[in-house]
Write a protein that holds these residues in place. Structure first.
Motif, short mmCIF file in Angstrom:
data_model
loop_
_atom_site.label_atom_id
_atom_site.label_comp_id
_atom_site.label_asym_id
_atom_site.label_seq_id
_atom_site.Cartn_x
_atom_site.Cartn_y
_atom_site.Cartn_z
N HIS A 178 0.84 -1.20 0.00
CA HIS A 178 0.00 0.00 0.00
C HIS A 178 0.88 1.25 0.00
CE1 HIS A 178 -3.66 -2.31 0.81
NE2 HIS A 178 -2.93 -3.01 1.67
N PRO A 179 0.36 2.37 -0.52
CA PRO A 179 1.11 3.63 -0.47
C PRO A 179 1.41 4.05 0.97
CG PRO A 179 -0.73 3.80 -2.01
CD PRO A 179 -0.91 2.51 -1.25
N VAL A 180 2.51 4.78 1.14
CA VAL A 180 2.95 5.25 2.45
C VAL A 180 2.81 6.76 2.49
CG1 VAL A 180 4.88 5.40 4.06
CG2 VAL A 180 4.59 3.34 2.63
N CYS A 181 2.09 7.27 3.49
CA CYS A 181 1.91 8.71 3.62
C CYS A 181 3.08 9.32 4.39
CB CYS A 181 0.61 9.03 4.35
SG CYS A 181 0.27 10.81 4.44
N SER A 182 3.67 10.38 3.83
CA SER A 182 4.83 11.02 4.46
C SER A 182 4.44 12.04 5.52
CB SER A 182 5.66 11.72 3.39
OG SER A 182 4.95 12.84 2.87
N GLN A 183 3.14 12.31 5.65
CA GLN A 183 2.59 13.36 6.53
C GLN A 183 2.80 14.76 5.97
OE1 GLN A 183 4.03 11.11 10.56
NE2 GLN A 183 2.96 13.05 10.86
N TYR A 184 3.44 14.85 4.79
CA TYR A 184 3.62 16.15 4.15
C TYR A 184 2.49 16.39 3.16
CZ TYR A 184 8.24 17.05 6.10
OH TYR A 184 9.27 17.32 6.95
N VAL A 185 2.15 17.65 2.99
CA VAL A 185 1.10 18.04 2.07
C VAL A 185 1.62 19.15 1.17
CG1 VAL A 185 0.12 19.72 3.69
CG2 VAL A 185 -1.33 18.77 1.91
N ALA A 186 1.14 19.19 -0.07
CA ALA A 186 1.61 20.19 -1.04
C ALA A 186 0.45 21.00 -1.59
CB ALA A 186 2.34 19.50 -2.18
N TYR A 187 0.70 22.29 -1.76
CA TYR A 187 -0.20 23.20 -2.48
C TYR A 187 0.57 23.68 -3.71
CZ TYR A 187 -3.35 23.43 1.56
OH TYR A 187 -4.24 23.12 2.58
N ARG A 188 -0.08 23.62 -4.88
CA ARG A 188 0.61 23.96 -6.12
C ARG A 188 -0.17 24.99 -6.91
NH1 ARG A 188 0.66 17.98 -6.49
NH2 ARG A 188 2.73 17.20 -5.97
N GLY A 189 0.56 25.74 -7.72
CA GLY A 189 -0.12 26.68 -8.61
C GLY A 189 0.87 27.55 -9.36
N THR A 190 0.34 28.31 -10.31
CA THR A 190 1.16 29.25 -11.07
C THR A 190 0.56 30.64 -10.98
OG1 THR A 190 -0.08 28.79 -13.12
CG2 THR A 190 1.92 27.50 -12.72
N SER A 276 -2.65 29.03 -4.51
CA SER A 276 -4.06 28.63 -4.53
C SER A 276 -4.33 27.70 -3.35
CB SER A 276 -4.37 27.90 -5.84
OG SER A 276 -5.67 27.35 -5.80
N ARG A 277 -5.43 27.96 -2.65
CA ARG A 277 -5.74 27.20 -1.44
C ARG A 277 -6.91 26.24 -1.63
NH1 ARG A 277 -3.76 30.43 3.30
NH2 ARG A 277 -1.99 31.52 2.40
N GLN A 278 -7.37 26.12 -2.85
CA GLN A 278 -8.55 25.32 -3.12
C GLN A 278 -8.26 23.82 -3.08
OE1 GLN A 278 -10.48 26.32 -6.79
NE2 GLN A 278 -12.25 25.01 -6.40
N PHE A 279 -7.06 23.44 -3.57
CA PHE A 279 -6.71 22.03 -3.62
C PHE A 279 -5.38 21.78 -2.92
CE2 PHE A 279 -9.21 22.81 -7.51
CZ PHE A 279 -10.26 21.92 -7.28
N ARG A 280 -5.27 20.62 -2.30
CA ARG A 280 -4.01 20.21 -1.69
C ARG A 280 -3.78 18.74 -2.00
NH1 ARG A 280 -7.87 20.01 2.42
NH2 ARG A 280 -7.62 18.43 4.05
N TRP A 281 -2.51 18.36 -1.99
CA TRP A 281 -2.13 16.99 -2.31
C TRP A 281 -1.32 16.41 -1.16
CZ3 TRP A 281 -2.47 20.90 -5.79
CH2 TRP A 281 -3.13 20.66 -6.99
#
Length: 409
Positions: A178-190, A276-281
Motif C-alpha cells: 500500500h502507499p505510504v503517507c509522508s505526513q507532508y502536504v503540497a499546495y501547487r499553482g502558477t 491557490s488554497r482550493q486544492f491540496r495533495w
C-alpha cells in the motif's frame, strides 16, 4: 454479453509515462492501445523539472524540438534558507553542465509536456488513445494478457504495461503493498510572471527551493517564462496515522500552512500568500519492491516506483523506464516475458535507489534539529556551484547510446 476486443499491446494509464511508452513501442514497430480512465487526456499539477537523464529520453523520442517551444532553461538550482532569506548553495546549469551531460536541464508546465507527448502519439499513427476506460483487473494468461474494464469490456492483448500511477490497479498483480503517507502536504499553482516580486539573491530564471524545518517552497518559471510555478510543502502535525481518506481529516489545511510559515522571511510569506488554497495533495510514495513483472505484464513509472518529489526525479524515472523497456523489446522481440524481466533487472536497483534517496533528501532539507541544520549548512557553504559530485550518479545515467537498437522483429 461480454464485450471482448483484441488489442496488439495495452498501456494502462495515459499520463506522461503511458504516452512516452506508446512512443517507445512505436519505435519498435508495435501498435498500442492507451487506456485512460478520465474523460479526457490531460495532466494534473503545475510545473515539472527535467534533468539531463530525462531530456535525453525526450530527445530520443523525437519530441525535444517541440518541448523547447514551451520550456525554460534555468541558470541555476538554488537552495535558500526560508527563514533567514540567505542562499545556502547552488548548482550552475550553464555551459560546463551542458557539456558534461550533453542534454539540458529544463522546467516546464506538466500540461505542456503532456500535450507535446499526446500530439506526438496522434501524429505517429498506430497508437489508439481511449478515454473513460477505467481498469478493474489485469491478468497474465500465459500466451496472452487480458485487461478488464469496470464497464465489462475485456481487451485480449499480447502484453500490458501498467503506467497507472501510485494507486495502480496493475500493480496488484505483483504486490499487495500500500502507499505510504509522508505526513507532508503540497499546495501547487502558477501566477503570471509580472506578479513575481524581485528579491535580493534570487533570479526569476533560477529554480529556487526555500527550505526550513518541516517545510519548503519551490519556485521556477514555466511556459516560456510567462508563468511562475510555486509549490508549498509542509509536514502536518495533525495527521492521524492510518487515515486512508486524508481529505476527510482536518490536516494539511490552509490555516495550518499559514501557521507553519508564519515566521518565514517576508519574501517566502508573500510567495505563500499567492498560492491557490482550493486544492491540496498529500505526498505519498511506496517502499521499493523486488518484482514488477508477471509474465506478459509489467509496470512503469509511479505504478512501479512512486517516489517523493524532493529530488525532482519522478517523471524522469518513468522516462528512463521507457528508454530501457524499449531497448529490451528491440532486443527480445515478441518474447515479452524475457524483455520485461531484463528491463526490471536494470531498472529496479536504480529506481529503488532514487526512491530511498528521495526520502533521505527530504529528511535533510526539512531538518529541524539545530545541530543537524548547522552541519547541513556548513557542508552546503563549502560547495562550489560547479560541483556535480552529488548529482552525477543521477544525471549521467545512460542506456546504450539512448538510441534505437536493431529490432529482432
Amino acid at each position: 454479453m461480454t464485450n471482448v476486443k483484441k488489442a496488439p499491446f495495452v498501456i494502462v494509464g495515459g499520463g506522461i509515462g503511458g504516452l512516452a511508452a506508446a512512443l517507445g513501442l512505436a519505435e519498435t514497430g508495435r501498435e498500442s492501445y492507451v487506456l485512460e480512465r478520465a474523460p479526457e487526456f490531460g495532466e494534473v499539477g503545475a510545473g515539472i523539472q527535467l534533468a539531463p537523464n530525462g531530456t535525453a529520453v525526450l530527445e530520443r523520442l523525437g519530441v525535444m524540438d517541440e518541448i523547447r517551444k514551451f520550456a525554460v532553461f534555468p541558470k541555476r538550482l538554488v537552495l535558500m534558507d526560508a527563514f533567514t532569506g540567505k542562499e545556502l548553495t547552488a548548482l550552475d546549469l550553464g555551459e560546463a553542465f551542458l557539456k558534461r551531460y550533453g542534454h539540458p536541464y529544463i522546467v516546464l508546465h506538466r500540461a505542456d509536456l503532456h500535450k507535446v507527448l499526446y500530439e506526438a502519439c496522434e501524429a505517429k499513427g498506430g497508437i489508439t488513445m481511449l478515454t473513460n476506460s477505467e481498469v478493474e483487473k489485469v491478468e497474465d494468461l500465459g500466451d496472452r494478457a487480458q485487461v478488464t474494464l469496470t464497464d465489462g469490456t475485456i481487451y485480449e492483448t499480447d502484453a500490458v504495461i501498467g503506467a497507472d500511477g501510485i494507486h495502480s490497479k496493475t500493480r496488484k498483480l505483483v504486490s499487495d503493498d500500500h502507499p505510504v503517507c509522508s505526513q507532508y502536504v503540497a499546495y501547487r499553482g502558477t501566477i503570471p510572471m509580472e506578479e513575481v516580486v524581485e528579491t535580493a539573491g534570487t533570479d526569476p530564471d533560477d529554480v529556487i527551493m526555500w527550505i526550513g524545518p518541516h517545510l519548503h517552497l519551490v519556485q521556477y518559471p514555466v511556459r516560456r517564462g510567462e508563468l511562475y510555478n510555486q509549490v508549498v510543502v509542509f509536514k502536518s502535525f495533525k495527521y492521524k496515522s492510518g487515515a486512508d481518506d486524508w481529505k476527510a481529516n482536518d490536516w494539511g489545511t490552509p490555516e495550518e500552512m499559514d501557521e507553519r510559515f508564519a515566521n518565514a522571511c517576508s519574501y517566502v510569506q508573500r510567495a505563500v500568500s499567492f498560492i491557490s488554497r482550493q486544492f491540496r495533495w498529500a505526498m505519498w510514495d511506496r517502499t521499493p519492491i523486488s518484482n514488477w513483472t508477471n509474465g506478459r505484464v509489467t509496470l512503469l513509472g509511479d505504478a512501479a516506483h512512486p517516489m517523493l518529489q524532493y529530488m525532482a526525479q519522478g517523471g524522469i524515472a518513468a522516462l528512463e523506464d521507457v528508454a530501457h523497456l524499449t531497448n529490451m523489446i528491440h532486443k527480445y522481440g515478441d518474447d515479452y516475458a524475457t524483455a520485461f524481466k531484463e528491463y526490471q533487472a536494470d531498472r529496479i536497483p536504480r529506481s529503488a535507489s532514487v526512491q530511498t534517496n528521495a526520502r533521505l533528501w527530504g529528511e535533510i532539507i526539512h531538518a529541524a534539529d539545530p545541530i543537524a541544520i548547522l552541519l547541513r549548512n556548513s557542508i552546503f557553504s563549502r560547495r562550489d556551484s560547479f560541483d556535480v559530485s552529488h548529482v552525477d550518479w543521477l544525471y549521467s545515467k545512460r542506456y546504450p547510446d539512448l538510441s534505437p537498437l536493431k529490432s529482432s522483429r
